[in-house]
Design a protein around this motif. Structure first.
Motif, PDB file in Angstrom:
ATOM      1  N   GLY A  23       2.320   5.312 -14.468  1.00 34.22           N
ATOM      2  CA  GLY A  23       3.049   4.083 -14.758  1.00 34.22           C
ATOM      3  C   GLY A  23       3.011   3.071 -13.631  1.00 34.22           C
ATOM      4  O   GLY A  23       3.987   2.354 -13.406  1.00 34.22           O
ATOM      5  N   VAL A  24       1.895   2.975 -12.924  1.00 30.46           N
ATOM      6  CA  VAL A  24       1.797   2.103 -11.752  1.00 30.46           C
ATOM      7  C   VAL A  24       1.397   0.687 -12.164  1.00 30.46           C
ATOM      8  O   VAL A  24       0.537   0.495 -13.019  1.00 30.46           O
ATOM      9  N   SER A  25       2.028  -0.305 -11.548  1.00 29.56           N
ATOM     10  CA  SER A  25       1.654  -1.701 -11.779  1.00 29.56           C
ATOM     11  C   SER A  25       1.847  -2.489 -10.489  1.00 29.56           C
ATOM     12  O   SER A  25       2.448  -2.008  -9.534  1.00 29.56           O
ATOM     13  N   THR A  26       1.313  -3.712 -10.493  1.00 31.40           N
ATOM     14  CA  THR A  26       1.460  -4.610  -9.341  1.00 31.40           C
ATOM     15  C   THR A  26       1.998  -5.945  -9.817  1.00 31.40           C
ATOM     16  O   THR A  26       2.097  -6.203 -11.012  1.00 31.40           O
ATOM     17  N   ASN A  27       2.273  -6.824  -8.868  1.00 31.09           N
ATOM     18  CA  ASN A  27       2.819  -8.133  -9.223  1.00 31.09           C
ATOM     19  C   ASN A  27       1.765  -9.229  -9.270  1.00 31.09           C
ATOM     20  O   ASN A  27       2.097 -10.404  -9.285  1.00 31.09           O
ATOM     21  N   GLY A  28       0.479  -8.867  -9.277  1.00 30.98           N
ATOM     22  CA  GLY A  28      -0.549  -9.896  -9.264  1.00 30.98           C
ATOM     23  C   GLY A  28      -1.835  -9.471  -9.927  1.00 30.98           C
ATOM     24  O   GLY A  28      -1.867  -8.515 -10.703  1.00 30.98           O
TER      25      GLY A  28
ATOM     26  N   GLY B  81      -5.281  -6.440  -0.087  1.00 31.74           N
ATOM     27  CA  GLY B  81      -3.925  -6.043   0.282  1.00 31.74           C
ATOM     28  C   GLY B  81      -2.884  -7.118   0.037  1.00 31.74           C
ATOM     29  O   GLY B  81      -1.855  -7.175   0.706  1.00 31.74           O
ATOM     30  N   VAL B  82      -3.146  -7.978  -0.959  1.00 31.26           N
ATOM     31  CA  VAL B  82      -2.286  -9.151  -1.146  1.00 31.26           C
ATOM     32  C   VAL B  82      -1.175  -8.963  -2.177  1.00 31.26           C
ATOM     33  O   VAL B  82      -0.207  -9.705  -2.172  1.00 31.26           O
ATOM     34  N   ASN B  83      -1.323  -7.993  -3.081  1.00 37.21           N
ATOM     35  CA  ASN B  83      -0.300  -7.804  -4.105  1.00 37.21           C
ATOM     36  C   ASN B  83       0.598  -6.620  -3.769  1.00 37.21           C
ATOM     37  O   ASN B  83       0.241  -5.755  -2.979  1.00 37.21           O
TER      38      ASN B  83
ATOM     39  N   SER C  17       0.841  -1.198   0.000  1.00 38.98           N
ATOM     40  CA  SER C  17       0.000   0.000   0.000  1.00 38.98           C
ATOM     41  C   SER C  17       0.872   1.242   0.000  1.00 38.98           C
ATOM     42  O   SER C  17       2.032   1.209   0.400  1.00 38.98           O
ATOM     43  N   VAL C  18       0.292   2.334  -0.482  1.00 34.71           N
ATOM     44  CA  VAL C  18       0.934   3.639  -0.449  1.00 34.71           C
ATOM     45  C   VAL C  18      -0.009   4.565   0.303  1.00 34.71           C
ATOM     46  O   VAL C  18      -1.169   4.719  -0.086  1.00 34.71           O
ATOM     47  N   ASP C  19       0.461   5.152   1.401  1.00 38.01           N
ATOM     48  CA  ASP C  19      -0.379   5.989   2.249  1.00 38.01           C
ATOM     49  C   ASP C  19      -0.023   7.461   2.117  1.00 38.01           C
ATOM     50  O   ASP C  19       1.148   7.819   2.003  1.00 38.01           O
ATOM     51  N   PHE C  20      -1.052   8.297   2.160  1.00 38.42           N
ATOM     52  CA  PHE C  20      -0.897   9.743   2.257  1.00 38.42           C
ATOM     53  C   PHE C  20      -1.610  10.164   3.537  1.00 38.42           C
ATOM     54  O   PHE C  20      -2.819  10.396   3.534  1.00 38.42           O
ATOM     55  N   PRO C  21      -0.885  10.249   4.662  1.00 42.48           N
ATOM     56  CA  PRO C  21      -1.492  10.609   5.948  1.00 42.48           C
ATOM     57  C   PRO C  21      -1.492  12.124   6.170  1.00 42.48           C
ATOM     58  O   PRO C  21      -1.007  12.890   5.338  1.00 42.48           O
TER      59      PRO C  21
END
Length: 193
Positions: free
Chosen positions: A70-75, A179-181, A51-55
């Motif tokens: 250009g965002v990607s995930t591994n799943g 929240g698995v990838n 995850s990426v948080d902006f608090p």
């Protein structure tokens, strides 16, 4: 004739300058009472981890724009935007959906967050904008709009939804369903006003 009153204190200053062009220039202010809030830009961060948080989003914020490049995930879990308040990030109660824009493509609905797209895979790279707007301050209800493009044959995606928080929003999270990838490429930034 109306007057202009500028107030300051010892910890700052106020500067009013005329534009650097010849001629007359007029700026008309509407007759209203309110607070003029600045447009604040965050710092672009590399998309990594689950995850990426902006608090620490200020309580006066009424609109948030997330910019994903250009965002990607591994799943194959679809990316989600989740909102939070002083009690933490809320992972239920969203009424939201998203879909890729192709003939016959299936949409995706979610109660766990605002989905960014649908039909996700590890090879997808996406860039786009998520706009969050405070729709009702009395119920802390936020409305989302999502749009952007993908590098696969689907080409584009769109979505939206709403979520009522238990208190004033103070954080935003970008994660994946469950929240698995892990995010493995791209940058994300935030603007709020």
């Amino acid at each position: 004739m109306a007057s202009l009153v500028l107030a300051g204190n010892t910890s700052g200053s106020i500067t009013v300058e005329a534009p650097a062009v010849a001629g007359s220039n007029t700026q008309t202010l509407v007759a209203t009472t309110g607070t003029l809030a600045p447009l604040i830009s965050g710092t672009s961060v590399t998309a990594s981890g689950t995850s990426v948080d902006f608090p620490n989003i200020p309580s006066w914020v009424k609109r948030i724009t997330l910019m994903l490049n250009g965002v990607s995930t591994n799943g194959t879990s679809d990316p989600l935007i989740q909102l939070g308040d002083s009690g933490g990030v809320e992972i239920t109660g969203y009424v939201a959906g998203a879909a890729v824009i192709t003939a016959g493509s299936a949409g995706l609905s979610s109660t766990a967050g605002f989905p960014i797209s649908g039909s996700w895979s590890a090879s997808v790279v996406f860039s786009g904008i998520v706009t969050l707007v405070l729709q009702d301050a009395a119920t802390n209800t936020w409305t989302a709009g999502v749009s952007g493009g993908r590098t696969d044959a689907s080409g584009a995606f769109t979505g939206g939804g709403y979520k009522s928080l238990s208190a004033t929003l103070d954080r935003v999270r970008i994660t994946t369903a469950g929240g698995v990838n892990t995010f493995d490429a791209g940058t994300i930034n935030i603007l709020y006003e």
